[in-house]
Each structure stands twice: as C-alpha cells, then as structure tokens.
Design a protein around this motif. Sequence first.
Motif, PDB file in Angstrom:
ATOM      1  N   CYS A   1     -10.613   5.742  -3.989  1.00 21.32           N
ATOM      2  CA  CYS A   1      -9.596   6.793  -4.049  1.00 21.32           C
ATOM      3  C   CYS A   1      -9.524   7.301  -5.474  1.00 21.32           C
ATOM      4  CB  CYS A   1      -8.246   6.247  -3.615  1.00 21.32           C
ATOM      5  SG  CYS A   1      -6.878   7.394  -3.885  1.00 21.32           S
ATOM      6  N   ALA A   2      -9.772   8.581  -5.638  1.00 18.32           N
ATOM      7  CA  ALA A   2      -9.744   9.200  -6.959  1.00 18.32           C
ATOM      8  C   ALA A   2      -8.549  10.137  -7.064  1.00 18.32           C
ATOM      9  CB  ALA A   2     -11.038   9.967  -7.210  1.00 18.32           C
ATOM     10  N   ALA A   3      -7.773   9.958  -8.120  1.00 18.18           N
ATOM     11  CA  ALA A   3      -6.651  10.851  -8.398  1.00 18.18           C
ATOM     12  C   ALA A   3      -7.099  11.919  -9.380  1.00 18.18           C
ATOM     13  CB  ALA A   3      -5.485  10.064  -8.976  1.00 18.18           C
ATOM     14  N   SER A   4      -6.724  13.156  -9.101  1.00 12.37           N
ATOM     15  CA  SER A   4      -7.121  14.254  -9.977  1.00 12.37           C
ATOM     16  C   SER A   4      -5.989  15.256 -10.103  1.00 12.37           C
ATOM     17  CB  SER A   4      -8.374  14.940  -9.432  1.00 12.37           C
ATOM     18  OG  SER A   4      -8.111  15.515  -8.170  1.00 12.37           O
ATOM     19  N   GLY A   5      -6.083  16.082 -11.119  1.00 12.32           N
ATOM     20  CA  GLY A   5      -5.053  17.088 -11.365  1.00 12.32           C
ATOM     21  C   GLY A   5      -4.472  16.933 -12.752  1.00 12.32           C
ATOM     22  N   SER A   6      -3.272  17.436 -12.919  1.00 17.25           N
ATOM     23  CA  SER A   6      -2.627  17.418 -14.232  1.00 17.25           C
ATOM     24  C   SER A   6      -1.957  16.071 -14.477  1.00 17.25           C
ATOM     25  CB  SER A   6      -1.609  18.553 -14.323  1.00 17.25           C
ATOM     26  OG  SER A   6      -2.221  19.806 -14.088  1.00 17.25           O
ATOM     27  N   ILE A   7      -2.777  15.045 -14.624  1.00 19.54           N
ATOM     28  CA  ILE A   7      -2.283  13.680 -14.760  1.00 19.54           C
ATOM     29  C   ILE A   7      -2.153  13.306 -16.225  1.00 19.54           C
ATOM     30  CG2 ILE A   7      -2.747  11.250 -14.277  1.00 19.54           C
ATOM     31  CD1 ILE A   7      -4.289  12.232 -11.786  1.00 19.54           C
ATOM     32  N   PHE A   8      -0.972  12.808 -16.606  1.00 19.22           N
ATOM     33  CA  PHE A   8      -0.778  12.317 -17.967  1.00 19.22           C
ATOM     34  C   PHE A   8      -1.084  10.824 -18.042  1.00 19.22           C
ATOM     35  CE2 PHE A   8       0.656  12.257 -22.208  1.00 19.22           C
ATOM     36  CZ  PHE A   8       1.445  11.135 -22.379  1.00 19.22           C
ATOM     37  N   THR A   9      -0.506  10.051 -17.115  1.00 16.73           N
ATOM     38  CA  THR A   9      -0.775   8.627 -17.089  1.00 16.73           C
ATOM     39  C   THR A   9      -0.513   8.076 -15.692  1.00 16.73           C
ATOM     40  OG1 THR A   9      -0.328   6.501 -18.184  1.00 16.73           O
ATOM     41  CG2 THR A   9       1.558   7.927 -17.761  1.00 16.73           C
ATOM     42  N   VAL A  10      -1.251   7.051 -15.315  1.00 17.47           N
ATOM     43  CA  VAL A  10      -1.112   6.429 -14.000  1.00 17.47           C
ATOM     44  C   VAL A  10      -0.580   5.021 -14.170  1.00 17.47           C
ATOM     45  CG1 VAL A  10      -2.266   5.780 -11.862  1.00 17.47           C
ATOM     46  CG2 VAL A  10      -3.043   7.798 -13.134  1.00 17.47           C
ATOM     47  N   ASN A  11       0.452   4.706 -13.418  1.00 17.32           N
ATOM     48  CA  ASN A  11       1.011   3.359 -13.458  1.00 17.32           C
ATOM     49  C   ASN A  11       0.329   2.532 -12.363  1.00 17.32           C
ATOM     50  OD1 ASN A  11       2.559   1.173 -14.092  1.00 17.32           O
ATOM     51  ND2 ASN A  11       4.475   2.023 -13.301  1.00 17.32           N
ATOM     52  N   SER A  12       1.032   2.170 -11.348  1.00 16.04           N
ATOM     53  CA  SER A  12       0.437   1.346 -10.301  1.00 16.04           C
ATOM     54  C   SER A  12      -0.372   2.198  -9.328  1.00 16.04           C
ATOM     55  CB  SER A  12       1.512   0.581  -9.545  1.00 16.04           C
ATOM     56  OG  SER A  12       2.347   1.476  -8.860  1.00 16.04           O
ATOM     57  N   MET A  13      -1.365   1.572  -8.724  1.00 17.22           N
ATOM     58  CA  MET A  13      -2.151   2.181  -7.654  1.00 17.22           C
ATOM     59  C   MET A  13      -2.266   1.157  -6.534  1.00 17.22           C
ATOM     60  SD  MET A  13      -5.175   4.139  -9.784  1.00 17.22           S
ATOM     61  CE  MET A  13      -5.420   5.437  -8.551  1.00 17.22           C
ATOM     62  N   GLY A  14      -2.492   1.626  -5.336  1.00 18.68           N
ATOM     63  CA  GLY A  14      -2.561   0.665  -4.257  1.00 18.68           C
ATOM     64  C   GLY A  14      -3.062   1.256  -2.954  1.00 18.68           C
ATOM     65  N   TRP A  15      -3.100   0.368  -1.969  1.00 16.59           N
ATOM     66  CA  TRP A  15      -3.536   0.735  -0.626  1.00 16.59           C
ATOM     67  C   TRP A  15      -2.513   0.234   0.384  1.00 16.59           C
ATOM     68  CZ3 TRP A  15      -7.734   3.763   0.229  1.00 16.59           C
ATOM     69  CH2 TRP A  15      -8.642   3.908  -0.830  1.00 16.59           C
ATOM     70  N   TYR A  16      -2.170   1.116   1.309  1.00 19.33           N
ATOM     71  CA  TYR A  16      -1.351   0.776   2.459  1.00 19.33           C
ATOM     72  C   TYR A  16      -2.183   1.062   3.707  1.00 19.33           C
ATOM     73  CZ  TYR A  16       3.025   0.401  -0.204  1.00 19.33           C
ATOM     74  OH  TYR A  16       4.012   0.004  -1.060  1.00 19.33           O
ATOM     75  N   ARG A  17      -1.732   0.538   4.816  1.00 19.68           N
ATOM     76  CA  ARG A  17      -2.395   0.860   6.075  1.00 19.68           C
ATOM     77  C   ARG A  17      -1.360   0.997   7.190  1.00 19.68           C
ATOM     78  NH1 ARG A  17      -5.592  -4.858   7.313  1.00 19.68           N
ATOM     79  NH2 ARG A  17      -3.773  -6.082   7.955  1.00 19.68           N
ATOM     80  N   GLN A  18      -1.745   1.764   8.193  1.00 23.69           N
ATOM     81  CA  GLN A  18      -0.871   1.951   9.349  1.00 23.69           C
ATOM     82  C   GLN A  18      -1.706   1.920  10.609  1.00 23.69           C
ATOM     83  OE1 GLN A  18       1.619   5.470   9.252  1.00 23.69           O
ATOM     84  NE2 GLN A  18       3.069   4.526  10.659  1.00 23.69           N
ATOM     85  N   ALA A  19      -1.428   0.938  11.440  1.00 22.66           N
ATOM     86  CA  ALA A  19      -2.088   0.808  12.730  1.00 22.66           C
ATOM     87  C   ALA A  19      -1.284   1.560  13.788  1.00 22.66           C
ATOM     88  CB  ALA A  19      -2.232  -0.658  13.088  1.00 22.66           C
ATOM     89  N   PRO A  20      -1.908   1.943  14.887  1.00 26.34           N
ATOM     90  CA  PRO A  20      -1.172   2.663  15.935  1.00 26.34           C
ATOM     91  C   PRO A  20       0.039   1.881  16.404  1.00 26.34           C
ATOM     92  CG  PRO A  20      -3.528   2.750  16.349  1.00 26.34           C
ATOM     93  CD  PRO A  20      -3.340   1.796  15.205  1.00 26.34           C
ATOM     94  N   GLY A  21       1.177   2.551  16.429  1.00 22.96           N
ATOM     95  CA  GLY A  21       2.400   1.924  16.913  1.00 22.96           C
ATOM     96  C   GLY A  21       3.067   0.989  15.930  1.00 22.96           C
ATOM     97  N   LYS A  22       2.538   0.903  14.723  1.00 16.94           N
ATOM     98  CA  LYS A  22       3.113  -0.006  13.729  1.00 16.94           C
ATOM     99  C   LYS A  22       3.541   0.768  12.484  1.00 16.94           C
ATOM    100  CE  LYS A  22       0.604  -4.154  15.121  1.00 16.94           C
ATOM    101  NZ  LYS A  22      -0.212  -5.298  14.653  1.00 16.94           N
ATOM    102  N   GLU A  23       4.379   0.121  11.682  1.00 23.62           N
ATOM    103  CA  GLU A  23       4.822   0.740  10.446  1.00 23.62           C
ATOM    104  C   GLU A  23       3.736   0.616   9.370  1.00 23.62           C
ATOM    105  OE1 GLU A  23       9.656  -0.005  10.865  1.00 23.62           O
ATOM    106  OE2 GLU A  23       8.526  -0.901   9.223  1.00 23.62           O
TER     107      GLU A  23
END
Length: 121
Positions: A22-44
């Motif tokens: 996952c690449a972040a782009s744009g007018s970025i000054f600084t990035v703090n935390s990064m991460g991954w979430y997931r969502q399965a069908p019917g779940k949060e």
Amino acid sequence: QVQLVESGGGLVQPRGSLRLSCAASGSIFTVNSMGWYRQAPGKERELVAAISSAGSTNYADSAKARFTISRDNAKNTVYLQMNSLKPEDTAVYYCTAELRTTGTWSFVRYWGQGTQVTVPS
C-alpha cells in the motif's frame, strides 16, 4: 489530496502466501502509524496489523506468527506478508495511514479502497 493504493491481493490456495502493498501519495508532510484491517462478509472490519513510524508493530492474535507487517518510510509504503493462509483469512483487506498533509497541523486517518484476498476451503 491523499491516496492510498493497495496491491497484491488475489486467490491463493490454503497454506500459500501473499504480499500486500500500500503506497500513500499526495500532499503528505509526515506519516504516523500505518496498518492493515480486513472485513469478511457479514463481519465487522477488524485490525490485522499496525506499525508505527518507529517500527513498533501490533498484530491481531489471528495474524501472529503468520503475518509480518513492514514499511518503507521513504516511500510512504506499508507491506503485509501473509504466510500459511487459511480459508478464514478470506476478506477484503484495507490499508490505513494516519498522516499530516502539508499546511496542516492535525493527523487524519486515511483508507485505501481495499483489495480482495480469497483462500478457498
């Protein structure tokens, strides 16, 4: 404007591996935390793994020992290496980043569009 663009999802057999990026782009000054979430069908949506700007990591119990999160601060990119995949890992995986854009003082969380990971049973 900030964009988070994910890649690397797909169909993989049980016990196989995938690497998400996952690449972040744009007018970025600084990035703090990064991460991954997931969502399965019917779940949060749930946290899979997170990494701070200093490299400290946090994993969901389901991801420990199988998944590895890493980042390249110079590229504003976060990775998720997923090994020993199981059918229950099937979900849409979302990248997230907490960052400041140029000319602002607050950190805001941004999300990618999601990438599908499918592990058939």
